[in-house]
Scaffold this motif. Structure first.
Motif, short mmCIF file in Angstrom:
data_model
loop_
_atom_site.label_atom_id
_atom_site.label_comp_id
_atom_site.label_asym_id
_atom_site.label_seq_id
_atom_site.Cartn_x
_atom_site.Cartn_y
_atom_site.Cartn_z
N THR A 1 32.46 41.27 49.10
CA THR A 1 32.86 40.40 50.21
C THR A 1 31.67 39.74 50.90
OG1 THR A 1 32.87 42.32 51.69
CG2 THR A 1 34.95 41.72 50.65
N ASP A 2 30.46 40.04 50.45
CA ASP A 2 29.25 39.41 50.99
C ASP A 2 29.06 38.04 50.31
OD1 ASP A 2 26.80 38.61 51.89
OD2 ASP A 2 25.71 40.40 51.27
N PRO A 3 29.05 36.93 51.07
CA PRO A 3 28.90 35.61 50.44
C PRO A 3 27.60 35.44 49.67
CG PRO A 3 29.63 35.40 52.73
CD PRO A 3 29.24 36.84 52.53
N GLN A 4 26.56 36.25 49.98
CA GLN A 4 25.26 36.11 49.33
C GLN A 4 25.17 36.88 48.01
OE1 GLN A 4 23.10 33.97 50.59
NE2 GLN A 4 24.52 33.61 52.28
N ARG B 1 20.73 38.42 43.18
CA ARG B 1 20.51 39.50 44.14
C ARG B 1 20.67 40.88 43.49
NH1 ARG B 1 24.07 40.97 49.33
NH2 ARG B 1 24.30 42.94 48.26
N ILE B 2 21.65 41.01 42.58
CA ILE B 2 21.84 42.29 41.90
C ILE B 2 20.65 42.59 41.00
CG2 ILE B 2 23.33 43.56 40.31
CD1 ILE B 2 25.66 41.91 41.33
N ALA B 3 20.13 41.56 40.32
CA ALA B 3 18.97 41.76 39.44
C ALA B 3 17.76 42.22 40.24
CB ALA B 3 18.67 40.47 38.68
N SER C 1 33.17 38.58 37.42
CA SER C 1 33.67 39.85 37.97
C SER C 1 33.74 39.80 39.49
CB SER C 1 32.75 40.99 37.51
OG SER C 1 33.16 42.21 38.09
N ILE C 2 32.71 39.23 40.14
CA ILE C 2 32.72 39.12 41.60
C ILE C 2 33.88 38.25 42.06
CG2 ILE C 2 31.43 38.23 43.58
CD1 ILE C 2 28.86 38.93 42.06
N ASN C 3 34.07 37.10 41.42
CA ASN C 3 35.15 36.19 41.81
C ASN C 3 36.52 36.83 41.60
OD1 ASN C 3 33.55 34.10 42.72
ND2 ASN C 3 33.46 33.09 40.74
N GLN C 4 36.68 37.62 40.52
CA GLN C 4 37.97 38.24 40.25
C GLN C 4 38.33 39.24 41.35
OE1 GLN C 4 40.16 37.45 37.57
NE2 GLN C 4 41.39 38.51 39.09
N LYS C 5 37.36 40.02 41.81
CA LYS C 5 37.63 40.98 42.89
C LYS C 5 37.96 40.25 44.18
CE LYS C 5 35.17 45.04 41.20
NZ LYS C 5 36.45 45.79 41.17
N ARG C 6 37.26 39.15 44.45
CA ARG C 6 37.57 38.38 45.66
C ARG C 6 38.97 37.78 45.59
NH1 ARG C 6 31.68 35.26 46.12
NH2 ARG C 6 30.54 37.00 47.10
N ILE C 7 39.36 37.28 44.43
CA ILE C 7 40.69 36.69 44.28
C ILE C 7 41.77 37.76 44.42
CG2 ILE C 7 42.23 35.54 42.65
CD1 ILE C 7 40.18 33.71 43.95
N ASP C 8 41.55 38.96 43.86
CA ASP C 8 42.54 40.04 44.00
C ASP C 8 42.76 40.40 45.47
OD1 ASP C 8 42.79 40.10 41.28
OD2 ASP C 8 41.42 41.79 40.99
N LEU C 9 41.66 40.49 46.24
CA LEU C 9 41.78 40.79 47.67
C LEU C 9 42.48 39.65 48.40
CD1 LEU C 9 41.17 42.47 50.18
CD2 LEU C 9 38.90 41.43 50.26
N ILE D 1 41.11 33.86 55.39
CA ILE D 1 41.11 34.66 54.17
C ILE D 1 39.87 34.39 53.34
CG2 ILE D 1 42.32 35.01 51.97
CD1 ILE D 1 44.93 34.54 53.46
N ALA D 2 39.46 33.11 53.26
CA ALA D 2 38.26 32.76 52.48
C ALA D 2 37.03 33.50 53.02
CB ALA D 2 38.04 31.25 52.51
N ILE D 3 36.87 33.50 54.34
CA ILE D 3 35.71 34.16 54.94
C ILE D 3 35.80 35.68 54.75
CG2 ILE D 3 34.54 34.60 57.13
CD1 ILE D 3 35.39 31.79 58.00
N ALA D 4 37.01 36.24 54.89
CA ALA D 4 37.17 37.69 54.76
C ALA D 4 36.89 38.18 53.34
CB ALA D 4 38.59 38.09 55.17
N CYS D 5 37.11 37.32 52.34
CA CYS D 5 36.92 37.72 50.94
C CYS D 5 35.52 37.43 50.42
CB CYS D 5 37.94 37.01 50.05
SG CYS D 5 39.64 37.51 50.39
#
Length: 684
Positions: A596-599, A604-606, A631-639, A654-658
């Motif tokens: 849920t972090d926009p950044q 960043r993960i690397a 994978s990140i987008n799929q989790k955001r869409i599910d939420l 909802i966009a900001i919360a996800c």
């Protein structure tokens, strides 16, 4: 002139900076207005829920009829409504309509529906039936706008009991108070902006300079320039159907700088015009010395010319004609000397590139392009001269760089290019030269391989001869291999070794052996790429601390690479697979924690795992068969789907919360995953 130009540049920069500063100020102001207005509207929604759940309202919803015994309950509800109305200046009235009881309880008391309507509308009975019909028209919480002479705006909420609608809570909004929330928050005088409220596509209230308000209401939120100096910013509110627009005029702020810029540009144009006139007069004055100079260099007799400019034009035409004649002379020289040069080049006595270059210089032949291919056309002996003349004439007219000659009854062509062309393109170019030649329709033609050293012309010639038996009539033939496929496979193999994907590299090398001919793998490009692949494999041995295996016997470059990669995979075992597995699981844990972090993203993960982007991406996809960003987008869409179904949050909330940076980005990703927009998903 230079001073004016510098002033114009400075003023242009100042104008652009000032315009951007005003836009930034408007963005800040609209955000403040947005927060203020939405917070007040959200209070209404919270109070509507509080009032619906009150004990007095809960008792009234259960009644089938009213009598005097229920007066205390009605008075209690009236007191609650009046208390909140007096505390909230945004409300012009609050009442609850109970259809089954035909009763209204509101801030002015508790009466039958018709009586309450008359008291609430200055003792007027007209419009009562239309009002009740509008109230019960829909069951969802919506804004109800009655476009009568009062332009009343209501927030309506249906109240349920045992699954049935038993009442409607209506809050009449004071639009003037809504507009007051924007007053004093925008850094401008009242003539430079206007503020408007809209219910869907209809203006319902406005303030400020009303001349700025446009008739068209935007379909979506955003910023729009209605003209160069009028900016429109449109935003939706927390109540569905209610939006507001800010019209901002930048004309007065930009006018002084814009006027100064126009003056500078006008002055520069005036000076430029004066300069052109002066140059014309000066050139006319100096025409006589120019005439004498032209006469001295052998110009045509100027006595027949009307003026100096006509004479100059004629002299230029003469020079161009002389240039064309020299070009034609060089072409004829190449056509005369070219066959001798080509015969010598294909004689087999040219053993080095130095000897080939010396041969070309001796015949005064040079090529503009470094790459060439040899083609052979086989016709009947009496027709070879005809097709040779036709080919040279077409090449002369189309400026194509080639040599052509008769050799052993065939027509041999040396065709040059600035890069390695794919064979269909080369055949298309040469075929276009001979498409109108009737003799070529019964001829066979074939191309050898491309080279960049003229000493290898003999090799290309022999390859073309070998292909003539397979060639169809009336078309150019070539070795039926996919040169682009060879190049693509080599580049993919190099990338696979570089990314430590050795199993994939081994598969690609096997495909190279099966699909590509030896000639394709012996081109300069292929040899360079194979040498680079061998160097990368040696680096992999060094990083792993393993001694490179000595290859026995004479093997090709591709076979050596296959043996070395197989040895490296066998020595390393399963260590890297286990490391990749743990890396992928750690990356998945970070995604689950911070999606849920926009950044959050691959970069960043690397950084957090101390890995390169390419290695992390490869390991994650090998483990989960999906990319990190996907994978990140799929989790955001599910939420987001859960929030759309189970809450009344707006799309922007909802966009900001996800974790999306904006609602526009959210809508674009949602539509790509679900083939529909969030709004369509909510309605379905």
């Amino acid at each position: 002139m230079i001073v004016l130009l510098l002033c114009s540049l400075v003023l242009g920069y100042v104008l652009s900076s000032l315009r951007q500063a005003l836009l930034n100020a408007s963005y800040v102001a609209i955000e403040v207005i947005d927060q203020s207005l939405n917070s007040r509207l959200m209070e209404l929604r919270k109070y509507s829920l509080t009032l619906e759940l009150s004990s007095a309202n809960s008792q009234i919803k259960k009644l089938d009829s009213l009598d005097s015994a229920h007066d205390p309950i009605l008075y209690e509800l009236v007191n609650q409504i009046q208390s909140y109305k007096y505390l909230n200046p945004l409300l012009d009235g609050i009442f609850i309509y109970y259809p089954k009881l035909d009763w209204i309880v509101g801030d002015i008391g508790s009466y039958r529906s018709a009586s309450y309507y008359v008291l609430d509308n200055d003792l007027q009975t007209e419009g009562f039936d239309a009002f009740l019909a509008a109230v019960v028209a829909d069951t969802r919480p919506v804004l109800l706008f009655l476009g009568d002479e009062k332009n009343q705006l209501y927030y309506r909420k249906s109240m349920l009991y045992q699954g049935k609608i038993v009442g409607y809570l209506l809050m009449r909004l004071d639009t003037d108070q809504l507009l007051l929330s924007s007053q004093g928050r925008f850094p401008s005088n009242g003539q430079d902006y206007a503020f408007a409220l809209s219910h869907y596509d209809m203006h319902i209230a406005s303030s400020g300079n009303l001349d700025l308000i446009a008739q068209r209401i935007p379909d979506a939120d955003g910023s729009y320039f209605l003209d160069r100096s009028l900016l429109l910013q449109s935003r939706s509110t927390a109540l569905t159907g209610l939006s507001y627009q800010l019209y901002l005029s930048l004309a007065d702020q930009l006018k002084p700088v814009s006027l100064a810029l126009k003056i500078c540009i006008g002055a520069m144009l005036g000076i430029a015009l004066i300069g052109l006139v002066f140059a014309f007069l000066l050139g006319k004055r100096n025409a006589r010395p120019l005439l004498k100079l032209l006469q001295q260099v052998g110009a045509v007799d100027h006595s027949t010319a009307n003026d100096a400019y006509t004479l100059l034009s004629r002299r230029i035409d003469e020079l161009l004609q002389q240039k064309d004649e020299k070009i034609r002379a060089l072409q004829y020289q190449r056509e005369a000397m070219g066959p001798l040069c080509l015969h010598h080049l294909l004689s087999g006595r040219v053993e080095s590139e130095h000897a080939a270059v010396s041969l070309l210089k001796r015949y005064n032949i040079s090529f503009d392009y470094p790459f060439y291919v040899i083609g052979v056309i086989r016709v009947q002996s009496k027709e070879s001269a005809q097709i040779l003349r036709f080919l040279l004439e077409k090449a002369r007219n189309t400026q194509i760089d080639l040599l052509a000659a008769e050799k052993d009854g065939d027509v041999v062509v040396l065709f040059t290019s600035d890069a390695y062309l794919d064979y269909p393109s080369a055949c298309g170019t040469l075929g276009a030269l001979l498409e109108d030649c009737p003799v070529f329709k019964q001829a066979k033609a074939a191309l050898g391989t491309w080279h960049d050293q003229y000493a290898q012309a003999m090799q290309s010639y022999h390859e073309a001869l070998l292909l003539l038996d397979q060639a169809p009539q009336g078309a150019w033939w070539y070795q039926q291999e996919d040169k682009e496929c060879t190049s693509s496979l080599l580049l993919q193999t190099k990338d696979a070794v570089m990314c430590n994907q050795l199993e994939h590299a081994l598969d690609l090398l096997d495909e190279l052996v099966n699909r590509c001919t030896c000639q394709a793998l012996e081109t300069p490009f292929a040899r360079t790429q194979l040498q680079e692949i061998e160097r990368l494999i040696a680096d992999q041995f060094q990083k792993a601390g393993i001694s490179q295996v000595a290859v026995q016997g004479e093997l090709s470059s591709v076979q050596r690479c296959r043996v070395q990669i197989g040895s490296l995979l066998k020595t390393r075992g399963q260590g890297n697979a286990e490391a990749s597995l743990s890396i992928a699981e750690r990356a998945a844990a970070i995604i689950e924690r911070d999606f849920t972090d926009p950044q959050l993203g691959l970069y960043r993960i690397a950084i957090e795992l101390g890995l390169s982007n390419s290695y992390l991406s490869t390991a994650f996809k090998a483990r989960y068969d999906i990319g990190i960003v996907q994978s990140i987008n799929q989790k955001r869409i599910d939420l987001a789907k859960e929030l759309i179904i189970n809450t009344e949050m707006s799309i922007k909330e909802i966009a900001i919360a996800c974790g999306f940076s904006s609602d526009i980005s959210f809508i674009r990703v949602f539509k790509r995953h679900e083939d529909q927009t969030p709004g369509t998903f909510r309605r379905s």
